[in-house]
Design a protein around this motif. Sequence first.
Motif, mmCIF file in Angstrom:
data_model
loop_
_atom_site.group_PDB
_atom_site.id
_atom_site.type_symbol
_atom_site.label_atom_id
_atom_site.label_comp_id
_atom_site.label_asym_id
_atom_site.label_seq_id
_atom_site.Cartn_x
_atom_site.Cartn_y
_atom_site.Cartn_z
ATOM 1 N N TYR A 15 7.159 -0.911 -5.182
ATOM 2 C CA TYR A 15 7.780 0.311 -5.676
ATOM 3 C C TYR A 15 9.300 0.242 -5.546
ATOM 4 C CZ TYR A 15 3.279 2.744 -5.765
ATOM 5 O OH TYR A 15 1.992 3.129 -6.046
ATOM 6 N N PRO A 16 10.015 0.819 -6.506
ATOM 7 C CA PRO A 16 11.461 0.980 -6.319
ATOM 8 C C PRO A 16 11.717 1.867 -5.104
ATOM 9 C CG PRO A 16 10.788 1.617 -8.551
ATOM 10 C CD PRO A 16 9.541 1.360 -7.776
ATOM 11 N N ALA A 17 12.861 1.709 -4.502
ATOM 12 C CA ALA A 17 13.168 2.429 -3.270
ATOM 13 C C ALA A 17 13.011 3.932 -3.432
ATOM 14 C CB ALA A 17 14.592 2.087 -2.814
ATOM 15 N N GLU A 18 13.370 4.457 -4.621
ATOM 16 C CA GLU A 18 13.338 5.910 -4.803
ATOM 17 C C GLU A 18 11.923 6.473 -4.901
ATOM 18 O OE1 GLU A 18 13.945 4.115 -8.984
ATOM 19 O OE2 GLU A 18 14.619 3.732 -6.916
ATOM 20 N N LEU A 19 10.919 5.604 -5.051
ATOM 21 C CA LEU A 19 9.540 6.073 -5.171
ATOM 22 C C LEU A 19 8.716 5.856 -3.901
ATOM 23 C CD1 LEU A 19 8.528 4.861 -8.766
ATOM 24 C CD2 LEU A 19 9.344 7.124 -8.068
ATOM 25 N N ARG A 20 9.211 5.078 -2.986
ATOM 26 C CA ARG A 20 8.377 4.667 -1.855
ATOM 27 C C ARG A 20 7.935 5.826 -0.972
ATOM 28 N NH1 ARG A 20 11.624 -0.918 -0.240
ATOM 29 N NH2 ARG A 20 11.066 -2.022 -2.185
ATOM 30 N N HIS A 21 8.708 6.882 -0.908
ATOM 31 C CA HIS A 21 8.342 8.006 -0.036
ATOM 32 C C HIS A 21 7.459 9.031 -0.746
ATOM 33 C CE1 HIS A 21 11.645 9.669 -2.335
ATOM 34 N NE2 HIS A 21 11.370 10.869 -1.882
ATOM 35 N N ILE A 22 7.272 8.882 -2.069
ATOM 36 C CA ILE A 22 6.466 9.859 -2.797
ATOM 37 C C ILE A 22 5.259 9.247 -3.504
ATOM 38 C CG2 ILE A 22 8.396 11.448 -3.165
ATOM 39 C CD1 ILE A 22 8.659 10.344 -5.986
ATOM 40 N N ALA A 23 5.178 7.910 -3.538
ATOM 41 C CA ALA A 23 4.085 7.239 -4.254
ATOM 42 C C ALA A 23 3.235 6.426 -3.288
ATOM 43 C CB ALA A 23 4.650 6.330 -5.345
ATOM 44 N N THR A 24 1.986 6.212 -3.693
ATOM 45 C CA THR A 24 1.090 5.373 -2.910
ATOM 46 C C THR A 24 0.151 4.643 -3.873
ATOM 47 O OG1 THR A 24 -0.403 5.324 -0.997
ATOM 48 C CG2 THR A 24 -0.688 7.148 -2.539
ATOM 49 N N SER A 25 -0.747 3.861 -3.331
ATOM 50 C CA SER A 25 -1.709 3.120 -4.154
ATOM 51 C C SER A 25 -3.039 3.055 -3.427
ATOM 52 C CB SER A 25 -1.201 1.698 -4.423
ATOM 53 O OG SER A 25 -1.285 0.910 -3.243
ATOM 54 N N LEU A 26 -4.066 2.638 -4.146
ATOM 55 C CA LEU A 26 -5.371 2.475 -3.520
ATOM 56 C C LEU A 26 -5.344 1.373 -2.473
ATOM 57 C CD1 LEU A 26 -7.653 2.867 -6.666
ATOM 58 C CD2 LEU A 26 -7.263 4.535 -4.844
ATOM 59 N N LEU A 27 -4.557 0.325 -2.715
ATOM 60 C CA LEU A 27 -4.410 -0.741 -1.726
ATOM 61 C C LEU A 27 -3.797 -0.208 -0.441
ATOM 62 C CD1 LEU A 27 -4.368 -3.733 -0.826
ATOM 63 C CD2 LEU A 27 -2.154 -3.939 -1.983
ATOM 64 N N ILE A 28 -2.732 0.574 -0.566
ATOM 65 C CA ILE A 28 -2.070 1.131 0.609
ATOM 66 C C ILE A 28 -3.014 2.063 1.364
ATOM 67 C CG2 ILE A 28 -0.200 2.647 1.372
ATOM 68 C CD1 ILE A 28 1.447 1.536 -1.010
ATOM 69 N N GLU A 29 -3.752 2.881 0.619
ATOM 70 C CA GLU A 29 -4.605 3.885 1.257
ATOM 71 C C GLU A 29 -5.868 3.282 1.876
ATOM 72 O OE1 GLU A 29 -3.714 7.052 1.733
ATOM 73 O OE2 GLU A 29 -1.818 6.428 0.812
ATOM 74 N N SER A 30 -6.436 2.273 1.222
ATOM 75 C CA SER A 30 -7.708 1.724 1.708
ATOM 76 C C SER A 30 -7.530 0.467 2.552
ATOM 77 C CB SER A 30 -8.627 1.397 0.522
ATOM 78 O OG SER A 30 -8.110 0.307 -0.228
ATOM 79 N N GLY A 31 -6.374 -0.189 2.395
ATOM 80 C CA GLY A 31 -6.145 -1.441 3.100
ATOM 81 C C GLY A 31 -6.816 -2.633 2.461
ATOM 82 N N MET A 32 -7.412 -2.421 1.292
ATOM 83 C CA MET A 32 -8.127 -3.505 0.617
ATOM 84 C C MET A 32 -7.774 -3.521 -0.869
ATOM 85 S SD MET A 32 -11.933 -3.022 2.253
ATOM 86 C CE MET A 32 -12.560 -4.399 1.293
ATOM 87 N N PRO A 33 -7.691 -4.710 -1.482
ATOM 88 C CA PRO A 33 -7.471 -4.762 -2.933
ATOM 89 C C PRO A 33 -8.684 -4.216 -3.675
ATOM 90 C CG PRO A 33 -7.925 -6.952 -2.067
ATOM 91 C CD PRO A 33 -7.775 -6.060 -0.879
ATOM 92 N N VAL A 34 -8.433 -3.663 -4.852
ATOM 93 C CA VAL A 34 -9.478 -3.027 -5.654
ATOM 94 C C VAL A 34 -9.677 -3.808 -6.948
ATOM 95 C CG1 VAL A 34 -10.070 -0.926 -6.942
ATOM 96 C CG2 VAL A 34 -9.005 -0.748 -4.677
ATOM 97 N N ASP A 35 -10.929 -3.998 -7.342
ATOM 98 C CA ASP A 35 -11.241 -4.650 -8.612
ATOM 99 C C ASP A 35 -10.874 -3.677 -9.728
ATOM 100 O OD1 ASP A 35 -12.704 -5.403 -11.019
ATOM 101 O OD2 ASP A 35 -13.818 -6.815 -9.766
ATOM 102 N N ARG A 36 -9.837 -3.990 -10.471
ATOM 103 C CA ARG A 36 -9.321 -3.046 -11.469
ATOM 104 C C ARG A 36 -10.282 -2.855 -12.641
ATOM 105 N NH1 ARG A 36 -4.834 -4.926 -13.992
ATOM 106 N NH2 ARG A 36 -5.358 -7.052 -13.399
ATOM 107 N N GLU A 37 -10.970 -3.910 -13.052
ATOM 108 C CA GLU A 37 -11.913 -3.777 -14.162
ATOM 109 C C GLU A 37 -13.090 -2.887 -13.787
ATOM 110 O OE1 GLU A 37 -13.174 -7.408 -15.846
ATOM 111 O OE2 GLU A 37 -11.193 -7.960 -16.596
#
Length: 265
Positions: free
Chosen positions: A161-183
């Motif tokens: 993430y760009p620096a300006e988004l890091r405090h307001i954005a997240t992802s499934l990887l960040i939240e779950s600690g595991m990569p997600v099969d996108r398909e």
Amino acid sequence: MSNDKIMAAASEADLLRDTNWAGRLRRLDTVVSTQEEAKLLAEKGAPEGTAVMAEEQTGGRGTRGRRWHSPKGKGVWMSVVLRPEIPLQSTPQLTLLAGVAVCSAIRNFTGVEAGIKWPNDLLARGRKLCGILLESNVGPGGLQYAIAGIGISTNLSEEDYPAELRHIATSLLIESGMPVDREQLAAEVLRELEHHYRLYMEQGLKPIARLWEEHSVTLGRRIGLETPRGWLEGTAVGLGEDGGLLLREDNGSVTSVYSGEITLV
């Protein structure tokens, strides 16, 4: 859209075996926006359920024309063609429907406790995880089609993430600690979207509104937003029969809000 841009997807039939929309998923590499690609297909008569999924968007859009950060291979960047026979004034309800469907897919597939912030964001621990953009095309006979744009930040790390988004954005990887099969996640989203869309077309907004309220992180919270009347503050207490957000102001009156960006106070 040239044929050489369409990536072969031998597993599509298996991924979407439980949906009538099987075979309507087009997977692309790099596009400016999946919304624009889906609109082109819709204008050419693409059937309902046609979906465009890209590895990367160079000009992905969120609400109010904001750029949506969608780097290559890191998320589910997808747009779906819908052709509902509903009154034009009911089209905002499709945003509520899409929010419920995507939230259900994320919870079911990843276990991440996503919640819906009215009207079109999904949050996890207060940070934005997914955005939904609903755009409609109107002709002489009313609504011609709608495009549901879905952007799920799937496998982004903090450093993506760009620096300006890091405090307001997240992802499934960040939240779950595991990569997600996108398909697989995309297939789950399409299954849930079709299911809730059929429910809406058969029974109207009421069952969708109930599910939306169950998944909401807005209800019961004090919120503020800019409206044609000026700045409003109050407590979000529910959805109206037409899908408007019911806001109880400090004087006790209840106002229905249909658009705007809310701030959780």
